[in-house]
Design a protein around this motif. Structure first.
Motif, mmCIF file in Angstrom:
data_model
loop_
_atom_site.group_PDB
_atom_site.id
_atom_site.type_symbol
_atom_site.label_atom_id
_atom_site.label_comp_id
_atom_site.label_asym_id
_atom_site.label_seq_id
_atom_site.Cartn_x
_atom_site.Cartn_y
_atom_site.Cartn_z
ATOM 1 N N VAL A 43 0.824 -1.193 0.052
ATOM 2 C CA VAL A 43 0.145 0.159 -0.241
ATOM 3 C C VAL A 43 0.996 1.355 -0.031
ATOM 4 C CG1 VAL A 43 -1.855 1.110 0.940
ATOM 5 C CG2 VAL A 43 -1.555 -1.317 1.398
ATOM 6 N N ASP A 44 0.314 2.245 -0.905
ATOM 7 C CA ASP A 44 1.444 3.427 -0.789
ATOM 8 C C ASP A 44 0.366 4.461 -0.105
ATOM 9 O OD1 ASP A 44 3.466 2.693 -2.454
ATOM 10 O OD2 ASP A 44 2.202 2.857 -4.405
ATOM 11 N N TRP A 45 1.037 5.001 1.046
ATOM 12 C CA TRP A 45 0.545 5.876 1.961
ATOM 13 C C TRP A 45 1.211 7.152 2.035
ATOM 14 C CZ3 TRP A 45 -0.175 4.743 7.967
ATOM 15 C CH2 TRP A 45 -0.887 5.691 8.362
ATOM 16 N N TYR A 46 0.647 8.287 1.537
ATOM 17 C CA TYR A 46 1.034 9.682 1.661
ATOM 18 C C TYR A 46 0.512 10.354 3.060
ATOM 19 C CZ TYR A 46 2.127 14.524 0.870
ATOM 20 O OH TYR A 46 2.378 15.781 1.120
ATOM 21 N N LEU A 47 1.503 10.637 3.583
ATOM 22 C CA LEU A 47 1.277 11.530 5.196
ATOM 23 C C LEU A 47 1.573 12.807 4.581
ATOM 24 C CD1 LEU A 47 2.413 9.067 7.690
ATOM 25 C CD2 LEU A 47 0.222 9.941 7.683
ATOM 26 N N PHE A 71 0.529 -6.437 5.321
ATOM 27 C CA PHE A 71 0.385 -5.099 4.587
ATOM 28 C C PHE A 71 1.966 -4.433 4.842
ATOM 29 C CE2 PHE A 71 -3.995 -5.228 6.066
ATOM 30 C CZ PHE A 71 -4.541 -4.946 4.811
ATOM 31 N N LYS A 72 2.340 -4.282 3.393
ATOM 32 C CA LYS A 72 3.698 -3.666 3.512
ATOM 33 C C LYS A 72 3.685 -2.209 2.935
ATOM 34 C CE LYS A 72 8.061 -4.474 1.522
ATOM 35 N NZ LYS A 72 8.455 -5.121 0.139
ATOM 36 N N VAL A 73 3.624 -1.421 3.912
ATOM 37 C CA VAL A 73 3.178 0.119 3.511
ATOM 38 C C VAL A 73 4.319 0.959 3.212
ATOM 39 C CG1 VAL A 73 1.955 2.234 4.457
ATOM 40 C CG2 VAL A 73 1.382 -0.240 5.303
ATOM 41 N N ASN A 74 4.349 1.472 1.890
ATOM 42 C CA ASN A 74 5.376 2.344 1.706
ATOM 43 C C ASN A 74 4.798 3.838 2.072
ATOM 44 O OD1 ASN A 74 7.317 3.821 0.139
ATOM 45 N ND2 ASN A 74 5.938 4.048 -1.865
ATOM 46 N N VAL A 75 5.700 4.333 2.981
ATOM 47 C CA VAL A 75 5.105 5.609 3.717
ATOM 48 C C VAL A 75 5.809 6.797 2.833
ATOM 49 C CG1 VAL A 75 4.872 6.956 5.659
ATOM 50 C CG2 VAL A 75 4.619 4.697 5.691
ATOM 51 N N ILE A 76 4.978 7.786 2.043
ATOM 52 C CA ILE A 76 5.788 8.694 1.560
ATOM 53 C C ILE A 76 5.400 10.196 2.544
ATOM 54 C CG2 ILE A 76 5.673 10.097 -0.601
ATOM 55 C CD1 ILE A 76 4.172 7.428 -1.379
ATOM 56 N N VAL A 77 6.363 10.877 2.973
ATOM 57 C CA VAL A 77 6.263 11.978 3.662
ATOM 58 C C VAL A 77 6.954 13.115 2.594
ATOM 59 C CG1 VAL A 77 5.815 11.323 5.869
ATOM 60 C CG2 VAL A 77 8.264 11.917 5.121
ATOM 61 N N GLY A 94 -1.576 13.988 -11.529
ATOM 62 C CA GLY A 94 -2.261 12.870 -11.353
ATOM 63 C C GLY A 94 -1.573 11.478 -10.724
ATOM 64 N N THR A 95 -0.718 11.679 -9.768
ATOM 65 C CA THR A 95 0.017 10.575 -9.336
ATOM 66 C C THR A 95 -0.085 10.310 -7.917
ATOM 67 O OG1 THR A 95 2.051 11.967 -9.048
ATOM 68 C CG2 THR A 95 1.862 10.716 -11.081
ATOM 69 N N LEU A 96 -1.309 10.438 -7.580
ATOM 70 C CA LEU A 96 -1.742 10.349 -6.003
ATOM 71 C C LEU A 96 -1.552 8.848 -5.741
ATOM 72 C CD1 LEU A 96 -5.157 12.323 -6.079
ATOM 73 C CD2 LEU A 96 -2.890 12.808 -4.965
ATOM 74 N N PRO A 97 -0.904 8.712 -4.561
ATOM 75 C CA PRO A 97 -0.703 7.276 -4.129
ATOM 76 C C PRO A 97 -1.973 6.717 -3.511
ATOM 77 C CG PRO A 97 0.289 8.684 -2.589
ATOM 78 C CD PRO A 97 -0.357 9.752 -3.684
ATOM 79 N N ASP A 98 -2.125 5.508 -3.035
ATOM 80 C CA ASP A 98 -3.263 4.749 -2.551
ATOM 81 C C ASP A 98 -3.979 5.483 -1.595
ATOM 82 O OD1 ASP A 98 -2.657 2.519 -4.337
ATOM 83 O OD2 ASP A 98 -1.406 2.092 -2.826
ATOM 84 N N LEU A 99 -3.391 5.724 -0.597
ATOM 85 C CA LEU A 99 -3.844 6.370 0.647
ATOM 86 C C LEU A 99 -3.160 7.689 0.827
ATOM 87 C CD1 LEU A 99 -3.693 3.538 3.255
ATOM 88 C CD2 LEU A 99 -5.857 4.728 2.687
ATOM 89 N N ILE A 100 -3.963 8.862 1.063
ATOM 90 C CA ILE A 100 -3.682 10.139 1.487
ATOM 91 C C ILE A 100 -4.132 10.555 2.722
ATOM 92 C CG2 ILE A 100 -3.388 12.701 0.798
ATOM 93 C CD1 ILE A 100 -4.745 10.661 -2.070
ATOM 94 N N SER A 357 -7.200 7.308 -3.128
ATOM 95 C CA SER A 357 -7.331 8.074 -4.477
ATOM 96 C C SER A 357 -8.063 7.035 -5.625
ATOM 97 C CB SER A 357 -5.791 8.448 -4.908
ATOM 98 O OG SER A 357 -5.390 7.496 -5.497
ATOM 99 N N ALA A 358 -8.508 7.720 -6.590
ATOM 100 C CA ALA A 358 -9.167 6.855 -7.658
ATOM 101 C C ALA A 358 -7.820 6.305 -8.431
ATOM 102 C CB ALA A 358 -9.959 7.669 -8.363
ATOM 103 N N THR A 359 -6.683 6.698 -8.465
ATOM 104 C CA THR A 359 -5.815 6.497 -9.273
ATOM 105 C C THR A 359 -4.699 5.502 -8.665
ATOM 106 O OG1 THR A 359 -4.515 8.377 -8.723
ATOM 107 C CG2 THR A 359 -5.759 8.322 -10.869
ATOM 108 N N GLY A 360 -5.009 5.258 -7.379
ATOM 109 C CA GLY A 360 -3.848 4.396 -6.486
ATOM 110 C C GLY A 360 -3.726 2.880 -7.448
ATOM 111 N N LYS A 361 -2.689 2.343 -7.048
ATOM 112 C CA LYS A 361 -2.733 1.063 -7.652
ATOM 113 C C LYS A 361 -3.176 -0.150 -6.965
ATOM 114 C CE LYS A 361 1.571 2.309 -9.295
ATOM 115 N NZ LYS A 361 3.136 2.368 -8.686
ATOM 116 N N HIS A 362 -3.357 0.206 -5.612
ATOM 117 C CA HIS A 362 -3.741 -1.014 -4.889
ATOM 118 C C HIS A 362 -5.234 -0.694 -3.878
ATOM 119 C CE1 HIS A 362 0.703 -0.462 -4.810
ATOM 120 N NE2 HIS A 362 0.422 -1.716 -5.553
ATOM 121 N N GLN A 363 -6.050 -0.267 -4.776
ATOM 122 C CA GLN A 363 -7.239 0.232 -4.178
ATOM 123 C C GLN A 363 -8.104 -0.912 -2.942
ATOM 124 O OE1 GLN A 363 -10.399 2.028 -6.214
ATOM 125 N NE2 GLN A 363 -8.991 3.811 -6.372
#
Lengths: 534, 280
Positions: A43-47, A71-77, A94-100, A357-363
């Motif tokens: 999961v890509d998670w942007y904080l 769950f292997k979370v890729n945390v982006i800050v 338009g490159t929003l990660p899965d979770l924001i 996000s609607a564009t995330g790869k792992h909804q």
């Protein structure tokens, strides 16, 4: 002929490279499916928090989550101070990660919703994670339901009136604290009146012109928002108003104009006097957050009105080496009738909102991850940690272990407890342990009786480019300039003049338009709250 | 050049459209609104404050920052001892290589309550008390002009030194034989010889009147000096990244560029007419 050979060569080269590309993709696909087989769920998670520094998998909490769920979370800050730039760039490209996860009042939130860049949580839950409804707080869902019937985000640190009143773990983060040794040395003055407050600052400065690490700063406040924050300095606006129990709405449900309340102005005049006498030193107006933290950790403030949750680390550092000079909470400003403070202890907005996000790869992973994080076991894990390691249980009671206590006293966050609770984890959902540090306890416990449910009075920002939004920006920047000049006024008469200019100017900047729009929000907020279960 | 210089120009149309970031690069989604943002800026309550600060700070930077490197270069040229000259040059160039973040960091400490500079200025009776100078709007222009001068004058003198180095030495010898003193030589030989360079630099500086040093002001400003530190660049930054009004900010930015371009052409034409020197 030559040309034909060249073009043939190019065509062959292209074809090979295309196949090569396909082969790569296939490789990746098969790799992904084998990952799934190993139950590794990325999961890509942007904080949207540049200060956040924990890494997924480095602490006990996340290690357990990986072990239990995969769950292997890729945390982006974002980089320091670059929250809005980073988020804006992701939205525009338009490159929003899965979770924001972002502030509930972030203007980007509404923009993303109206541009259909987010997938409603309810739709994803229906499809992939029916347990979501079981784990999620019903009130938060009601609160976040938009006009189209969809829920786009889930807020963390939300609260309800019942919890504010009765739950021992729900507090306001507004407080006034003083250095115990100085406070006692000047005879424990009553700082709830303007006269007492001013005298205490004067006495403190006279008796302790310098302290261990430099000159004494008699009063510290939240840095003044040079960037258009409505609050000027939160300490001397909303917090002071709350201390003075100034209402948000009139008895007939209309928005109350807190800024012109006579009690508020009476206190501001006292602070004006204090500014003139350098009891609120000019540095207070120029200091940024880092400087405030350094000063606090060095014990340079006599008194501070601010959000204590922002400084638990600094308060602990000072306490660790100077336990007899600890910062303690005392009663702050009160209005002339002596009414009890109404200190904001949260609202249905809580603190941050998490969206998918609607564009995330792992909804699918994203909604399942949210559902898991909202579950009772994950909530316990995030707030209390791991049984045996950070706590033991006696019946329903959580008892904190000595090992974890020692870690806390050293400001050691490698346990991960409390670090990842940015999704949800309603504070009252685990009747948890007093894992609070003694230093923080001295500040926190005071305000429980005055904690006040802020409910309907937090407003979502208007959409950019609407007349309300434009006017509101001008009004914010006007108040930003007005508050420092009120405090720097040479006399009370000048103060009154600046204030009346402010009120007049406010009118020309569309105060009424903004107010009407806010009133609409207030009404809709009240209607939603009426639907709450509790 | 196509990618970095021309492609972005296409996006300048954002300034005339109702745009928000969710549209990304698909500008066709946005409606045209014409010049309404420029009009809004001209009528905005912040307009006069922003313009006065921008032009004021830049004007003083030009007034002080333009002649001093020339004078410095002339003085430096007169130093015959090359080791000493090199030393002076190095010392004055060095600040140019520090970023504003570092310089401002030092200044924040030195100008704070009882900071080194604050105390020094107080003892010299230049300021009334030892409180934070950056928390006083009255000092902000002076602080920004002087700090930029300190940081850049050595570096800016390089181009004049180069121009001076290109002057034919025989001219000076002839003048000396004719009995001209140092001052005469500077006045009658050095200055006229470097005049084209001076004019070129002046034209470029004038075109920058509507820009101010964003880095510098961004790090030095705060809530109290805001009335003196709110310049166009900061305003554009706030409108875009604080309030998400990228369309409006683009329009204001374009307005600034347009005025700068007019100033450049105007200064160039004026220089051509009055001195015969110009850049185009």
């Amino acid at each position: 002929m030559k040309k034909r050979i060249i073009s043939l060569c190019i065509a062959v080269a292209l074809a090979i490279s295309m196949f090569a590309g396909c082969a790569n993709k296939n490789d990746k696909k098969s790799a992904a499916s084998s990952e799934q087989a190993n139950a590794e769920k990325p999961v890509d998670w942007y904080l949207n928090l540049s200060w956040f520094s924990s890494k997924w998998g480095d602490d006990w909490v996340t290690q357990k989550i990986i072990k239990d769920t995969g769950f292997k979370v890729n945390v982006i800050v974002p980089p320091a101070g670059g929250e809005n730039q980073k988020l804006t760039t992701m939205i525009a490209s338009g490159t929003l990660p899965d979770l924001i996860t972002l502030g509930w009042s972030d203007t980007n939130l509404n923009q993303m919703i109206s541009a259909k860049m987010l997938t409603p949580l309810n739709k994803l839950a229906d499809k992939y994670a029916p347990d979501f409804y079981k784990n999620a707080d019903k009130d938060v869902l009601i609160w976040n339901t938009k006009d189209d019937g969809n829920v786009y985000g889930y807020n963390c640190y939300t609260t309800n009136p019942e919890a504010v009143k009765n739950d021992p773990n729900v507090f306001s983060n507004y407080d006034m604290w003083v250095r115990k040794d100085i406070y006692e040395a000047i005879g424990k003055p009553d700082m709830a009146t303007t006269e007492g407050f001013l005298k205490a600052l004067r006495d403190a400065k006279a008796k302790y012109p310098t302290v261990e690490n430099g000159t004494l700063i008699p009063l510290g406040v939240k840095p003044f928002g040079a960037d258009g924050d409505e609050n000027g300095s939160l300490s001397l606006c909303r917090e002071l108003m709350d201390f003075l129990a100034i209402p948000y709405q009139t008895s007939d449900g209309k928005i109350y104009d807190r800024y012109t309340d006579p009690e508020y102005l009476r206190w501001l005049k006292m602070f004006r006097q204090a500014t003139q006498e350098k009891l609120i030193p000019p540095d207070d107006f120029a200091d940024n957050g880092d400087k405030v933290c350094t000063n606090l950790q060095n014990g340079r403030y006599f008194c501070m009105i601010d959000q204590w949750t922002d400084y638990t680390g600094q308060i602990q550092t000072w306490y660790a080496s100077n336990p007899d000079k600890a910062y303690i909470a005392i009663p702050g400003p009160k209005n002339i009738s002596g009414a009890e403070p109404t200190l904001s202890a949260g609202s249905p907005n809580g603190w941050l909102t998490t969206v998918i996000s609607a564009t995330g790869k792992h909804q699918e992973n994203a909604i399942k991850f949210m559902t898991y994080m909202l579950s009772p076991e994950a909530t316990e894990l995030q707030i209390a940690g791991i049984e045996g390691k950070t706590f033991t249980k006696q019946g329903d009671k959580y008892i904190i272990t000595q090992e974890y206590k020692d870690m806390l006293a050293k400001n050691d966050v490698s346990s991960g407890v409390g670090q990842w609770a940015y999704f949800c984890t309603n504070p009252q959902s685990v009747d948890y342990i007093d894992n609070i540090l003694p230093s923080t306890k001295l500040i926190r416990d005071w305000n429980k009786p005055y904690s006040f449910y802020n409910g309907a009075f937090e407003f979502v920002p208007f959409e950019a480019n609407t007349p309300e939004a434009k006017n509101q920006v001008s009004l914010y920047s006007l108040w930003d300039k007005t508050l420092p000049s009120l405090l720097h006024a040479k006399s009370d008469a000048d103060f009154d003049k600046i204030m009346s200019d402010y009120v007049a100017k406010r009118k020309t900047l569309g105060y009424d338009t903004v107010n009407a729009a806010l009133q609409k929000q207030l009404d809709s907020n009240n209607a939603k709250i009426a639907k709450f279960a509790k | 050049m196509l990618v970095f210089n021309l492609y972005p120009v296409y996006f300048a149309q954002i300034g005339f459209k109702e745009y928000n970031v969710t549209m990304g690069t698909n500008l066709s989604l946005a409606h045209w609104v014409g010049l309404s943002y420029i009009k809004e800026f001209l009528n905005s309550p912040d307009f006069s404050n922003v313009m006065i600060n921008t032009i004021g700070i830049s004007f003083f930077k030009l007034l002080v920052g333009f002649p001093i490197p020339i004078i410095f270069a002339l003085l430096l040229n007169e130093i015959k001892q090359s080791r000493f000259k090199k030393f002076i040059q190095t010392v004055t160039y060095l600040p140019h290589f520090l970023s504003w973040i570092i310089v401002a960091g030092i200044m924040l400490i030195w100008l704070a309550d009882s900071g080194l500079l604050t105390k020094a200025l107080y003892h010299m009776h230049i300021v009334d008390d030892t409180s934070n100078m950056l928390a006083n709007a009255n000092y902000f222009w002076a602080i920004s002009v002087i700090s930029e001068l300190w940081k850049e004058f050595g570096w800016n003198s390089i181009i004049y030194l180069a121009a001076i180095a290109g002057i034919d030495m025989e001219l000076f010898e002839a003048a000396r034989i004719d009995g001209a003193g140092k001052f005469r030589q500077i006045w009658n030989i050095t200055l006229p010889s470097i005049a084209p360079t001076v004019v070129l630099m002046l034209i470029l500086s004038i075109s920058g009147l509507f820009g101010s040093n964003f880095d510098q002001i961004f790090v030095l400003r705060n809530a109290v000096n805001a009335p003196a530190s709110n310049v166009i660049d900061i305003y554009v930054y706030q409108q875009s990244f604080m309030y998400n009004r990228f369309d409006y900010a683009t329009a204001v930015g374009l307005f600034r560029s347009l005025v700068s371009a007019i100033l450049l052409v105007g200064a160039n034409a004026f220089a051509r007419r009055s001195t015969g020197n110009s850049i185009f």
